[in-house]
Design a protein around this motif. Sequence first.
Motif, PDB file in Angstrom:
ATOM      1  N   GLU A 165       1.149  -4.139   5.369  1.00  7.22           N
ATOM      2  CA  GLU A 165      -0.287  -4.277   5.614  1.00  7.22           C
ATOM      3  C   GLU A 165      -1.032  -4.591   4.323  1.00  7.22           C
ATOM      4  O   GLU A 165      -1.002  -3.819   3.359  1.00  7.22           O
ATOM      5  N   LEU A 193      -3.925  -4.987   1.658  1.00  7.82           N
ATOM      6  CA  LEU A 193      -5.153  -4.281   1.284  1.00  7.82           C
ATOM      7  C   LEU A 193      -6.143  -5.311   0.734  1.00  7.82           C
ATOM      8  O   LEU A 193      -6.072  -5.691  -0.435  1.00  7.82           O
ATOM      9  N   TRP A 194      -7.049  -5.754   1.581  1.00  5.57           N
ATOM     10  CA  TRP A 194      -8.043  -6.732   1.160  1.00  5.57           C
ATOM     11  C   TRP A 194      -9.101  -6.052   0.298  1.00  5.57           C
ATOM     12  O   TRP A 194      -9.359  -4.854   0.451  1.00  5.57           O
ATOM     13  N   THR A 229      -9.860   2.173   6.718  1.00  5.87           N
ATOM     14  CA  THR A 229      -8.583   1.550   6.354  1.00  5.87           C
ATOM     15  C   THR A 229      -7.996   2.208   5.118  1.00  5.87           C
ATOM     16  O   THR A 229      -6.796   2.534   5.070  1.00  5.87           O
ATOM     17  N   LEU A 230      -8.819   2.416   4.102  1.00  5.28           N
ATOM     18  CA  LEU A 230      -8.333   3.029   2.871  1.00  5.28           C
ATOM     19  C   LEU A 230      -7.901   4.474   3.093  1.00  5.28           C
ATOM     20  O   LEU A 230      -6.905   4.926   2.527  1.00  5.28           O
ATOM     21  N   ALA A 247     -11.701  -3.914   2.117  1.00  8.67           N
ATOM     22  CA  ALA A 247     -11.216  -2.935   3.098  1.00  8.67           C
ATOM     23  C   ALA A 247     -12.191  -1.766   3.225  1.00  8.67           C
ATOM     24  O   ALA A 247     -12.703  -1.246   2.231  1.00  8.67           O
ATOM     25  N   ASP A 248     -12.452  -1.344   4.468  1.00  9.29           N
ATOM     26  CA  ASP A 248     -13.435  -0.280   4.688  1.00  9.29           C
ATOM     27  C   ASP A 248     -12.815   1.101   4.460  1.00  9.29           C
ATOM     28  O   ASP A 248     -11.605   1.250   4.255  1.00  9.29           O
ATOM     29  N   ASN A 271       0.867  -1.172   0.000  1.00 10.20           N
ATOM     30  CA  ASN A 271       0.000   0.000   0.000  1.00 10.20           C
ATOM     31  C   ASN A 271       0.905   1.224   0.000  1.00 10.20           C
ATOM     32  O   ASN A 271       2.116   1.098   0.201  1.00 10.20           O
TER      33      ASN A 271
END
Length: 241
Positions: A126, A128-129, A136-137, A132-133, A120
């Motif tokens: 970390e 980044l799924w 998080t972004l 991701a909400d 990221n």
Amino acid sequence: MRVAILSDIHGNLVALDACLNDLQAQGGADAIVGAGDLCLDGPKPKKVLQRLEELGAKCVRGNTERYLACGDAVGSGHEDAQIAWTRREVGDKWLEWMRDLPVALRIGEDENQLLVCHANPTNDEEQLWPEADDATLERLIGPDRATAIAFGHLHLPYVRVWRGKLLVNVASAGLPKDGDARACYAIFTERSGGWEAKHRRVDFDVKKVATQLVDAGIPGSAELIATLRRHRYKRLKGFIP
């Protein structure tokens, strides 16, 4: 402009060459970028780096390059013996090269910029799924000026648009983990209205790579082979058949 981005090769020269052959069949690219995690955990770490050098590829530093070159692998989950073996295989020249890699590359003009990083834009660890909400972004991407962001680390290919930014996980060109045994990379094409991304899935000889892992004498080869053959995250076994 066309840019091919390959991430998480993990020392798998067989898969890398398969992706490069596919890229040539697709008409090639103006630039090739290695988005980190290039050589650790695979049987041909030095040859992968040499191949990227031969191509004139630009590369960014991933977490495993940091482990190898900066000695910062505590708590990473990687065996010390595997790291030591890879350091011996690549040698001091390549360790210095890894140490000096940038953490990100920016391609294109400010109004239509492609940012390439490993995990990221904020850190190399970390994941980044895809789900991701916003919080998080916002924390990991925030106000970055790029219109498109390409990354790997999480070996799951996906495309998502967030606040007008194109987010593309290019996945893994050497160690797929999304239930598909094929390697994955992405081709980005610059358009007047932004960047367009296309994932490519490429077959490679998994059996040959498994044999190379045994022959190389890399510590923990049995687990590395199991991971290669499983080609999915353990935590996703209930979601990915």
